[in-house]
Scaffold this motif. Sequence first.
Motif, PDB file in Angstrom:
ATOM      1  N   THR A 128       0.856  -1.421   0.152  1.00 18.43           N
ATOM      2  CA  THR A 128      -0.034  -0.030   0.023  1.00 18.43           C
ATOM      3  C   THR A 128       0.781   1.226   0.177  1.00 18.43           C
ATOM      4  O   THR A 128       0.290   2.321  -0.655  1.00 18.43           O
ATOM      5  N   PHE A 129       1.966   1.184   0.181  1.00 14.89           N
ATOM      6  CA  PHE A 129       2.779   2.079   1.069  1.00 14.89           C
ATOM      7  C   PHE A 129       3.324   2.990  -0.132  1.00 14.89           C
ATOM      8  O   PHE A 129       2.901   3.884  -1.103  1.00 14.89           O
ATOM      9  N   THR A 130       3.651   1.715  -0.898  1.00 14.70           N
ATOM     10  CA  THR A 130       4.467   1.567  -2.700  1.00 14.70           C
ATOM     11  C   THR A 130       3.136   2.345  -3.171  1.00 14.70           C
ATOM     12  O   THR A 130       3.540   3.502  -4.543  1.00 14.70           O
ATOM     13  N   GLN A 179      12.865   5.142   1.830  1.00 14.97           N
ATOM     14  CA  GLN A 179      12.024   4.512   1.624  1.00 14.97           C
ATOM     15  C   GLN A 179      11.690   4.619  -0.153  1.00 14.97           C
ATOM     16  O   GLN A 179      11.878   4.545  -1.381  1.00 14.97           O
ATOM     17  N   VAL A 180      10.608   6.263   0.526  1.00 13.78           N
ATOM     18  CA  VAL A 180      10.543   7.393  -0.919  1.00 13.78           C
ATOM     19  C   VAL A 180      11.764   7.380  -2.105  1.00 13.78           C
ATOM     20  O   VAL A 180      11.753   7.044  -3.411  1.00 13.78           O
ATOM     21  N   HIS A 205      14.323   5.992  -7.511  1.00 15.76           N
ATOM     22  CA  HIS A 205      15.122   4.970  -8.098  1.00 15.76           C
ATOM     23  C   HIS A 205      15.243   3.750  -8.968  1.00 15.76           C
ATOM     24  O   HIS A 205      15.603   3.982  -9.880  1.00 15.76           O
ATOM     25  N   SER A 206      14.328   3.036  -8.807  1.00 14.33           N
ATOM     26  CA  SER A 206      14.373   1.649  -9.171  1.00 14.33           C
ATOM     27  C   SER A 206      12.190   1.755  -9.814  1.00 14.33           C
ATOM     28  O   SER A 206      12.767   1.204 -10.546  1.00 14.33           O
ATOM     29  N   LYS A 246       9.637   2.882 -14.525  1.00 12.87           N
ATOM     30  CA  LYS A 246       8.713   1.729 -14.828  1.00 12.87           C
ATOM     31  C   LYS A 246       7.010   2.599 -15.092  1.00 12.87           C
ATOM     32  O   LYS A 246       6.474   2.566 -16.008  1.00 12.87           O
ATOM     33  N   TYR A 247       6.904   3.754 -14.139  1.00  5.40           N
ATOM     34  CA  TYR A 247       5.708   4.605 -13.647  1.00  5.40           C
ATOM     35  C   TYR A 247       5.654   6.143 -14.716  1.00  5.40           C
ATOM     36  O   TYR A 247       4.678   6.627 -13.680  1.00  5.40           O
ATOM     37  N   GLY A 248       6.976   6.087 -14.741  1.00  3.45           N
ATOM     38  CA  GLY A 248       6.774   7.279 -15.769  1.00  3.45           C
ATOM     39  C   GLY A 248       6.483   9.033 -13.939  1.00  3.45           C
ATOM     40  O   GLY A 248       5.765   9.616 -14.695  1.00  3.45           O
ATOM     41  N   LEU A 249       7.568   8.224 -13.374  1.00  4.93           N
ATOM     42  CA  LEU A 249       7.378   9.570 -12.259  1.00  4.93           C
ATOM     43  C   LEU A 249       8.088  10.424 -12.302  1.00  4.93           C
ATOM     44  O   LEU A 249       9.092  10.487 -13.202  1.00  4.93           O
ATOM     45  N   PRO A 250       7.715  11.671 -11.978  1.00  8.96           N
ATOM     46  CA  PRO A 250       8.695  12.785 -12.373  1.00  8.96           C
ATOM     47  C   PRO A 250       9.513  13.387 -11.121  1.00  8.96           C
ATOM     48  O   PRO A 250       9.368  14.282 -10.879  1.00  8.96           O
TER      49      PRO A 250
END
Length: 105
Positions: free
Chosen positions: A3-5, A38-39, A44-45, A49-53
Amino acid sequence: METFTLNAIRVIQNIPPGKVMTYGQIAAHSGSPRGARQVARLLHSMSAKYGLPWHRVVNAAGVISIQDKEHHLMQKELLQSEGVEFSGAKIDLRRFRFDPGEDRI
């Protein structure tokens, strides 16, 4: 996926252009106030994959945390291209911090 991720991915995806959030702020909004590291690992990982800004995430002092000179410069240029201003190495978080609980996109 935990859930956190999932929450953190959602929070990061919603940071609008021209705004930043801190690692700790993302962790708190994702359900784990002490999850800043953790963020960082998630960015980094999973950014590709998710197109994160990823470039819209900075440390609590409003400073880019990336040590690699090339990626540090890339993050700064991406932020500046969105209108984020730097005073030396710092971003004025009072002006450029996004708060999902208060700001509207």
